[in-house]
Design an enzyme around this catalytic site. Sequence first.
Site, PDB file in Angstrom:
ATOM      1  N   ASP A  60       0.788  -1.255   0.000  1.00  0.00           N
ATOM      2  CA  ASP A  60       0.000   0.000   0.000  1.00  0.00           C
ATOM      3  C   ASP A  60       0.808   1.288   0.000  1.00  0.00           C
ATOM      4  O   ASP A  60       0.235   2.361   0.168  1.00  0.00           O
ATOM      5  CB  ASP A  60      -0.945   0.045   1.229  1.00  0.00           C
ATOM      6  CG  ASP A  60      -2.319  -0.498   0.897  1.00  0.00           C
ATOM      7  OD1 ASP A  60      -2.553  -0.797  -0.289  1.00  0.00           O
ATOM      8  OD2 ASP A  60      -3.142  -0.620   1.812  1.00  0.00           O
ATOM      9  N   LYS A  77       3.168   1.580  -5.008  1.00  0.00           N
ATOM     10  CA  LYS A  77       3.995   1.111  -6.126  1.00  0.00           C
ATOM     11  C   LYS A  77       3.228   1.054  -7.443  1.00  0.00           C
ATOM     12  O   LYS A  77       3.719   1.483  -8.486  1.00  0.00           O
ATOM     13  CB  LYS A  77       4.557  -0.292  -5.802  1.00  0.00           C
ATOM     14  CG  LYS A  77       5.457  -0.322  -4.589  1.00  0.00           C
ATOM     15  CD  LYS A  77       5.835  -1.738  -4.173  1.00  0.00           C
ATOM     16  CE  LYS A  77       4.693  -2.556  -3.616  1.00  0.00           C
ATOM     17  NZ  LYS A  77       4.090  -2.042  -2.370  1.00  0.00           N
ATOM     18  N   THR A  78       2.038   0.483  -7.382  1.00  0.00           N
ATOM     19  CA  THR A  78       1.269   0.325  -8.621  1.00  0.00           C
ATOM     20  C   THR A  78       0.770   1.684  -9.124  1.00  0.00           C
ATOM     21  O   THR A  78       0.810   1.966 -10.330  1.00  0.00           O
ATOM     22  CB  THR A  78       0.097  -0.663  -8.401  1.00  0.00           C
ATOM     23  OG1 THR A  78       0.643  -1.895  -7.912  1.00  0.00           O
ATOM     24  CG2 THR A  78      -0.658  -0.927  -9.692  1.00  0.00           C
ATOM     25  N   HIS A 128       2.649  -7.039  -0.256  1.00  0.00           N
ATOM     26  CA  HIS A 128       2.035  -7.828   0.812  1.00  0.00           C
ATOM     27  C   HIS A 128       2.950  -8.966   1.263  1.00  0.00           C
ATOM     28  O   HIS A 128       3.527  -9.666   0.427  1.00  0.00           O
ATOM     29  CB  HIS A 128       0.702  -8.389   0.307  1.00  0.00           C
ATOM     30  CG  HIS A 128      -0.171  -8.916   1.407  1.00  0.00           C
ATOM     31  ND1 HIS A 128       0.114 -10.066   2.090  1.00  0.00           N
ATOM     32  CD2 HIS A 128      -1.313  -8.421   1.954  1.00  0.00           C
ATOM     33  CE1 HIS A 128      -0.822 -10.279   2.998  1.00  0.00           C
ATOM     34  NE2 HIS A 128      -1.696  -9.288   2.937  1.00  0.00           N
TER      35      HIS A 128
HETATM   36  N1  LIG Z   1      -2.276  10.446  -0.958  1.00  0.00           N
HETATM   37  C1  LIG Z   1      -1.713   9.551  -1.740  1.00  0.00           C
HETATM   38  N2  LIG Z   1      -2.220   8.302  -1.830  1.00  0.00           N
HETATM   39  C2  LIG Z   1      -1.615   7.435  -2.651  1.00  0.00           C
HETATM   40  C3  LIG Z   1      -0.482   7.791  -3.414  1.00  0.00           C
HETATM   41  N3  LIG Z   1      -0.093   6.716  -4.137  1.00  0.00           N
HETATM   42  C4  LIG Z   1      -0.949   5.723  -3.843  1.00  0.00           C
HETATM   43  N4  LIG Z   1      -1.878   6.140  -2.944  1.00  0.00           N
HETATM   44  C5  LIG Z   1      -2.988   5.352  -2.414  1.00  0.00           C
HETATM   45  O1  LIG Z   1      -2.473   4.292  -1.635  1.00  0.00           O
HETATM   46  C6  LIG Z   1      -3.236   3.104  -1.815  1.00  0.00           C
HETATM   47  C7  LIG Z   1      -2.355   1.966  -2.254  1.00  0.00           C
HETATM   48  O2  LIG Z   1      -1.831   2.224  -3.548  1.00  0.00           O
HETATM   49  P1  LIG Z   1      -1.204   1.088  -4.459  1.00  0.00           P
HETATM   50  O3  LIG Z   1      -0.575   1.784  -5.622  1.00  0.00           O
HETATM   51  O4  LIG Z   1      -2.176   0.022  -4.733  1.00  0.00           O
HETATM   52  O5  LIG Z   1      -0.087   0.525  -3.477  1.00  0.00           O
HETATM   53  P2  LIG Z   1       0.936  -0.668  -3.760  1.00  0.00           P
HETATM   54  O6  LIG Z   1       2.223  -0.292  -3.117  1.00  0.00           O
HETATM   55  O7  LIG Z   1       0.999  -0.990  -5.209  1.00  0.00           O
HETATM   56  O8  LIG Z   1       0.279  -1.868  -2.949  1.00  0.00           O
HETATM   57  P3  LIG Z   1       0.675  -3.457  -3.088  1.00  0.00           P
HETATM   58  O9  LIG Z   1       1.093  -3.686  -4.472  1.00  0.00           O
HETATM   59  O10 LIG Z   1      -0.524  -4.227  -2.711  1.00  0.00           O
HETATM   60  O11 LIG Z   1       1.802  -3.655  -2.132  1.00  0.00           O
HETATM   61  C8  LIG Z   1      -4.321   3.463  -2.834  1.00  0.00           C
HETATM   62  O12 LIG Z   1      -5.483   3.789  -2.135  1.00  0.00           O
HETATM   63  C9  LIG Z   1      -3.752   4.665  -3.540  1.00  0.00           C
HETATM   64  O13 LIG Z   1      -4.717   5.520  -4.071  1.00  0.00           O
HETATM   65  C10 LIG Z   1       0.022   9.117  -3.301  1.00  0.00           C
HETATM   66  O14 LIG Z   1       1.001   9.518  -3.923  1.00  0.00           O
HETATM   67  N5  LIG Z   1      -0.642   9.945  -2.447  1.00  0.00           N
HETATM   68 MG   LIG Z   2       0.746  -2.780  -6.127  1.00  0.00          MG
END
Ligand SMILES: Nc1nc2c(ncn2[C@@H]2O[C@H](COP(=O)(O)OP(=O)(O)OP(=O)(O)O)[C@@H](O)[C@H]2O)c(=O)[nH]1
Ligand SMILES: [Mg+2]
Length: 390
Positions: A22, A25-26, A85
Site C-alpha cells: 500500500d 507502487k502500482t 504484501h
Molecule cells: N495520498 C496519496 N495516496 C496514494 C499515493 N499513491 C498511492 N496512494 C494510495 O495508496 C493506496 C495503495 O496504492 P497502491 O498503488 O495500490 O499501493 P501498492 O504499493 O501498489 O500496494 P501493493 O502492491 O498491494 O503492495 C491506494 O489507495 C492509492 O490511491 C500518493 O502519492 N498519495
Molecule cells: Mg501494487
Amino acid sequence: MPKTAYVRTKPHLNIGTMGHVDHGKTTLTAAITKVLAERGTGTFVPFDRIDRAPEEAARGITINIAHVEYETDTRHYAHIDMPGHADYVKNMVTGAAQLDGAILVVSALDGIMPQTAEHVLLARQVGVDHIVVALNKADGTGDEELIDLVELEVRDLLTQHGYGGDSVPVVRVSGLRALEGDPRWTASVEALLDAVDTYVPMPERYLDAPFLLPVENVLTITGRGTVVTGAVERGTVRIGDRVEVLGADLESVVTGLETFGKPMEEAQAGDNVALLLRGVPRDAVRRGHVVAAPGSVVPRRRFSARVYVLSAREGGRTTPVSSGYRPQFYIRTADVVGDIDLGEVGVARPGETVTVNVELGREVPLEAGLGFAMREGGRTVGAGTVTAVS
Ligand SMILES: Nc1nc2c(ncn2[C@@H]2O[C@H](COP(=O)(O)OP(=O)(O)OP(=O)(O)O)[C@@H](O)[C@H]2O)c(=O)[nH]1
Ligand SMILES: [Mg+2]
C-alpha cells in the site's frame, strides 16, 4: 496484421517498484507510464491494467508481478511492478531477480515498514546493485520535517544493507497526484525518472557467454505452443537456436521471440522476452526452470555458502538453526527446498554469519557468487552467497 518488430534504438534496462504493501507502487507505475505517454515515449497503462486479476481488484493489493514497458529520452525500460504484501514476497523475489535497478517506494506518511526492510535485503541478495528511493504520498503531509525524518531513516536502512544510503537519490513524489495530472507532482515523477536514468548505470551485459534465461512465467498460445518469459541473464538467442530446459530435462528449438508483443530477430542479455518453444508441453516447464544453450551449464544439488541468519528484529527466527534445518532456497527465479549442514559448529543463532553446506531437493544451475535468500513459513530467515559448488 503483422506486428511491428522491436527496434533497438536505446540501451535497455530492467527496473521495478518494490516496497511495503500500500505504499503506492502500482499507482506510481501507472503514473510513470502516464507522464511518459504525455512526453510521447510510452503508452499509458492505467492502474487497473496493472493490478488486473480479479482477486487483486477485490482485495486492493498486488499479488502477481506485472510488466510494463516505456522509454525515457535516453533509455528503454522494462518495469516490473512487484507486490508488497507479506504473503507474496515469493513473487517479489522472482521479480527482483530480473532487475538492474529498483525503485524503492516508501510512503512518506508511514516510513519504513517490515516489507520495506525485507525487500531491501532480498534485492541485495538477488543482485540488485542500485536503488533509487521514491518517497511517495508526499502530497499527504504538510510536514516537511516529518518527511526529512523518513528520508534519514531510509538512507540509514540502505546503508545497513550496503547500498551507500548517503548517495542514493531520494525523490519526493506523489504517484496519485501525478496520475491525476497535477503539474507539481507530474514534475516529481519526471525528477524520479531522471534520477533512475542517471543513477542506475547500464550493467555489463555478457553477450559472448552461452545463452541463459531463468524462467519467470509459462504461457500457452493457442495453436502455437508453449511460451516462457523472463529476462535474459547472459548471451544471445535467435529463432532456430536449440536450447535446453534445465529442470524439465528436455531440449527444444526457439521458434518465436518477442519483447512486449514485438517480434525480434535476436534477444540479448538484459532483454525481457517471451520465447516460443517447439514441442514443449505446457506442464513440463515451470517458474524457476532455466533455459540455456545446450550443455553450457551443469545443474547441481550441493554447494557451500556463507549465510547470514536474520535476527528476530529483522523479521527472522527467534531460535537458532541447526544441521538438518530445511528452509526454501530462493535462487534466481527458483525456489527449492534445501538441507543445511552446519558442520562442527552445529548451530547458528539469529544474527550470526556462518559457513554452511547445502543439499538442494533438486538440481539447479549454480555458480560461485550467486546470491540467494532462505525462507521458512512465510518469512525470510537468511541470506547467503554461494562460495563453491560441489
Ligand atoms: N495520498 C496519496 N495516496 C496514494 C499515493 N499513491 C498511492 N496512494 C494510495 O495508496 C493506496 C495503495 O496504492 P497502491 O498503488 O495500490 O499501493 P501498492 O504499493 O501498489 O500496494 P501493493 O502492491 O498491494 O503492495 C491506494 O489507495 C492509492 O490511491 C500518493 O502519492 N498519495
Ligand atoms: Mg501494487
